[in-house]
Design a protein around this motif. Structure first.
Motif, PDB file in Angstrom:
ATOM      1  N   SER A  49      14.031  74.307 -71.922  1.00  0.00           N
ATOM      2  CA  SER A  49      14.370  72.886 -72.014  1.00  0.00           C
ATOM      3  C   SER A  49      15.888  72.708 -71.944  1.00  0.00           C
ATOM      4  O   SER A  49      16.656  73.634 -72.219  1.00  0.00           O
ATOM      5  N   THR A 102      22.773  68.529 -70.713  1.00  0.00           N
ATOM      6  CA  THR A 102      22.472  68.834 -69.317  1.00  0.00           C
ATOM      7  C   THR A 102      21.973  67.636 -68.518  1.00  0.00           C
ATOM      8  O   THR A 102      21.644  67.779 -67.341  1.00  0.00           O
ATOM      9  N   TYR A 103      21.891  66.468 -69.151  1.00  0.00           N
ATOM     10  CA  TYR A 103      21.402  65.275 -68.450  1.00  0.00           C
ATOM     11  C   TYR A 103      22.368  64.110 -68.657  1.00  0.00           C
ATOM     12  O   TYR A 103      22.940  63.967 -69.737  1.00  0.00           O
ATOM     13  N   ASP A 104      22.518  63.285 -67.625  1.00  0.00           N
ATOM     14  CA  ASP A 104      23.224  62.015 -67.801  1.00  0.00           C
ATOM     15  C   ASP A 104      22.380  61.113 -68.699  1.00  0.00           C
ATOM     16  O   ASP A 104      21.201  61.393 -68.951  1.00  0.00           O
ATOM     17  N   THR A 159      26.564  54.025 -68.356  1.00  0.00           N
ATOM     18  CA  THR A 159      26.214  55.381 -67.930  1.00  0.00           C
ATOM     19  C   THR A 159      27.120  56.391 -68.609  1.00  0.00           C
ATOM     20  O   THR A 159      28.341  56.265 -68.597  1.00  0.00           O
ATOM     21  N   GLU A 199      19.805  57.390 -73.972  1.00  0.00           N
ATOM     22  CA  GLU A 199      18.525  57.912 -73.494  1.00  0.00           C
ATOM     23  C   GLU A 199      18.774  58.719 -72.226  1.00  0.00           C
ATOM     24  O   GLU A 199      19.398  58.240 -71.278  1.00  0.00           O
ATOM     25  N   SER A 200      18.296  59.962 -72.221  1.00  0.00           N
ATOM     26  CA  SER A 200      18.546  60.832 -71.079  1.00  0.00           C
ATOM     27  C   SER A 200      17.861  60.306 -69.818  1.00  0.00           C
ATOM     28  O   SER A 200      16.805  59.661 -69.883  1.00  0.00           O
ATOM     29  N   ASP A 201      18.464  60.597 -68.672  1.00  0.00           N
ATOM     30  CA  ASP A 201      17.920  60.141 -67.393  1.00  0.00           C
ATOM     31  C   ASP A 201      16.718  60.960 -66.964  1.00  0.00           C
ATOM     32  O   ASP A 201      15.980  60.559 -66.062  1.00  0.00           O
ATOM     33  N   SER A 202      16.521  62.135 -67.530  1.00  0.00           N
ATOM     34  CA  SER A 202      15.389  62.993 -67.138  1.00  0.00           C
ATOM     35  C   SER A 202      14.633  63.462 -68.358  1.00  0.00           C
ATOM     36  O   SER A 202      15.159  63.459 -69.452  1.00  0.00           O
TER      37      SER A 202
END
Length: 202
Positions: A49, A102-104, A159, A199-202
């Motif tokens: 993850s 690791t996520y935007d 963002t 909130e993560s994009d992925s």
């Protein structure tokens, strides 16, 4: 002659039996070498993850985590503990995703509640191009002026960039501007808390 013939037959019979026995052994050996060959291949999938962590700063340099039970205290430009009607005070705050993220992410700000008395106090929330509160560098208005403390939320998300190359993501700098109105009462005391929700994009 008859004796020679008789003695030759047992010898020939032994040879035949020996050949037959040898033939049996050879037959078994042939059956083994003709058995099917088997081979296998195996594939392994590894699953890990990602990481996701939001951190905030009240001075633009030292970042840390501030849960609801230990919210970061904002540093206002004027003593917010001695307000009178007409006073305007401001305080900067910055948030970013840490180096391991690791996520935007999409970031929203919303009022999380008040304690005590905050009547007569309103605020606005703006995005700043750098850490601080400067009208000249103010950009997007997240919460409109005149919003009562304890209410209001950003309409559109901002963002946040993920960390990269061992460095944290670029921060989002905001400025809280609080105005004391004519209905401010003498001796009142209260606090307001805001939540920065990512909130993560992925």
């Amino acid at each position: 002659m008859s004796q020679n013939t008789t003695s030759a037959r047992p010898a020939r019979s032994k040879k035949i039996r020996a050949l037959l026995a040898g033939g049996l052994v050879l037959g078994v050996g042939a059956a083994i070498t003709l058995a099917n060959w088997n081979d296998s291949e195996f594939a392994l999938g590894e699953f890990d993850s990602g990481s996701f962590n939001l951190e905030g700063s009240t001075d633009g340099s030292a970042y840390g985590e501030h849960p609801s039970t230990a919210a970061a205290p904002l540093s206002f430009s004027v003593d917010a503990a001695n307000l009178s009607p007409g006073d305007v005070v401001s305080a900067p705050f910055a948030v970013r995703l840490d180096a391991d993220t690791t996520y935007d992410a999409a970031l929203r700000v919303r009022a999380a509640g008040t304690q005590g008395s905050v009547s007569g106090l309103t605020y606005r929330l703006t995005v700043q191009s750098a850490f601080g509160c400067d009208a000249a560098q103010a950009g997007t208005v997240l919460v409109a002026p005149g919003t009562a403390l304890g209410s209001g939320a950003s309409d559109a998300p901002l963002t946040l960039a993920a960390g990269s190359g061992g460095a944290a993501g670029a921060p989002v700098n905001v400025c809280f501007t609080v105005t004391a109105g004519s209905s401010l009462e003498q001796g009142q005391s209260g606090t307001a808390t805001w939540e920065f929700a990512a909130e993560s994009d992925s």
